[in-house]
Design an enzyme around this catalytic site. Sequence first.
Site, mmCIF file in Angstrom:
data_model
loop_
_atom_site.group_PDB
_atom_site.id
_atom_site.type_symbol
_atom_site.label_atom_id
_atom_site.label_comp_id
_atom_site.label_asym_id
_atom_site.label_seq_id
_atom_site.Cartn_x
_atom_site.Cartn_y
_atom_site.Cartn_z
ATOM 1 N N ARG A 196 0.850 -1.196 0.000
ATOM 2 C CA ARG A 196 0.000 0.000 0.000
ATOM 3 C C ARG A 196 0.883 1.243 0.000
ATOM 4 N NH1 ARG A 196 -4.762 1.391 4.352
ATOM 5 N NH2 ARG A 196 -3.036 1.427 5.853
ATOM 6 N N ASP B 219 -3.762 3.644 13.990
ATOM 7 C CA ASP B 219 -2.967 4.208 12.904
ATOM 8 C C ASP B 219 -3.514 5.583 12.570
ATOM 9 O OD1 ASP B 219 -5.261 3.827 11.394
ATOM 10 O OD2 ASP B 219 -4.409 2.305 10.070
#
Length: 546
Positions: free
Chosen positions: A173, A457
């Site tokens: 990603r 996150d």
Amino acid sequence: MVTTSDTRIDTGISVSGTPGDRQDEILTPEALAFVAALHRAFAPRRQELLQRRQERRTKIANGADPGFLAATADVREDFSWSVATLAPGLEDRRVEITGPCDRKMTINALNSGAKCWMADLEDSSTPNWHNVIDAQANLRDAIERRIDFTSEQGKEYRLTGETLTDLPTIIVRPRGWHLAELHLRVDGLPVAGSLVDFGLYFFHNAHRLLELGRGPYFYLPKLESHLEARLWNDVFVTAQDLLGIPQGTIRATVLIETITAAFEMEEILYELRHHSSGLNAGRWDYIFSVIKNFRERGPRFVLPDRDQVTMTAPFMRAYTELLVRTCHRRSASAIGGMAAFIPNRRDPEANAAALEKVRADKNREADDGFDGSWVAHPDLVPVAMEVFDETLGGVPNQIDKQREDVVPNAAALLNVAATPGEITEGGIRKNLEVGVRYIESWLRGNGAAAINNLMEDAATAEISRSQIWQWIHAESKTDEGRTVTRAWVEELLRDEFARMDRFDGDRFDDALSVFAECALGEGYPTFLTLPAYTRFLVLNRPKMVR
């Protein structure tokens, strides 16, 4: 003597930052020229699309609800097209583990027993220059099976399995389109972080992955429209041509994690159809996107405490069920959301209760038709695997489960007001704690922070700061009838900040400043990582030694 490098290459490329041990290996002249070619080809379109984002947000703020696009109705109504056939290693994705690409995490993820690993260069990784280069080196080492790690306590970590195909399939990603890489410039302009991450990984590993029976696979984050997917598709076409790799080799899974993308899922698959491997329900960023886009629209779009916004909320059910329907009618994989719980072996009772919640969450996804799901910790792999094994049996996925019972419904996607729950003082305090503690971790270079037995996150920190901003500006009331004001939140923030354990080298003072800017100010930074990145660069500016 200078503790930084500033190397200018003939092609107009400049690299600045503190060089690491592996920088020359990753930033070869050929690799830099490849990234520069992508930048020169696509930087203007990227800027145009970022401007379109802002224009669209302005319309939403002024009362225009997003909806399904009339201009692309023919794409949605045409039943003749589907995405590319599933690529090697992507046929069975029933459990995917996620995490940053530091050396230890890379080994643990690849030894986890999951089917795939989402190797994260985005929300769980601080994009400092060391991390950017280190991640590329670790991924390269993992593909070549030459990666190992020894902890300070002497514990050794090595890969299991005999070949790359014995390990989880790697899906990288890169950063979203909005982030620039300020350490790498071409013709004086910073390169998009997305092109740096994608370009370096693809350049160094694409041919080797094909030799080993896999391919260059990617997760694409933060897309807000099918035009942004079209840009990625054109990047893929150009990259494959530049390296002489057959078209269609790249496969990409798009995270549907913005409210505007939820109305363009079919169009996104269509734009990437020759390179598509499916869609993912990026639940945390999706909630953040709803708050961000409607933050000034009043009570209709005010959510309760973050912990109370579950996947059973009506607007979240509408989103995830539509995602499954969309993917399966186009022969694409539908991947579920993150289980962020971190098991605590010292508290068996709490651990058991949390694992049951994880199991229930994965059962719901499997029953809805998802082909797989995410977990944040290796100990959750067996739980999720058991659930999907029971549902899938001997087949690799359930793409044949079409979900024709789901009817696209714009009102359902926007039915935020039906979310049950309340705003509480405890919820405010938790947002303040998580926001500050996460940013502090991020500023020290760690973008995946374990806080209160959850893996936080950037997406979850975005929810925390955005809810605070929205509650203040909407003059929301708590379950006890108290209005959420800036003055009260500042008082609670001081209280929570005083409770935080300090240590040598911490960045709490800077984290407090960034959080206050993003959550308590009149303005609203579109991503907290933008001011945090600026602050990080200032904190770590190399000192000149004369």
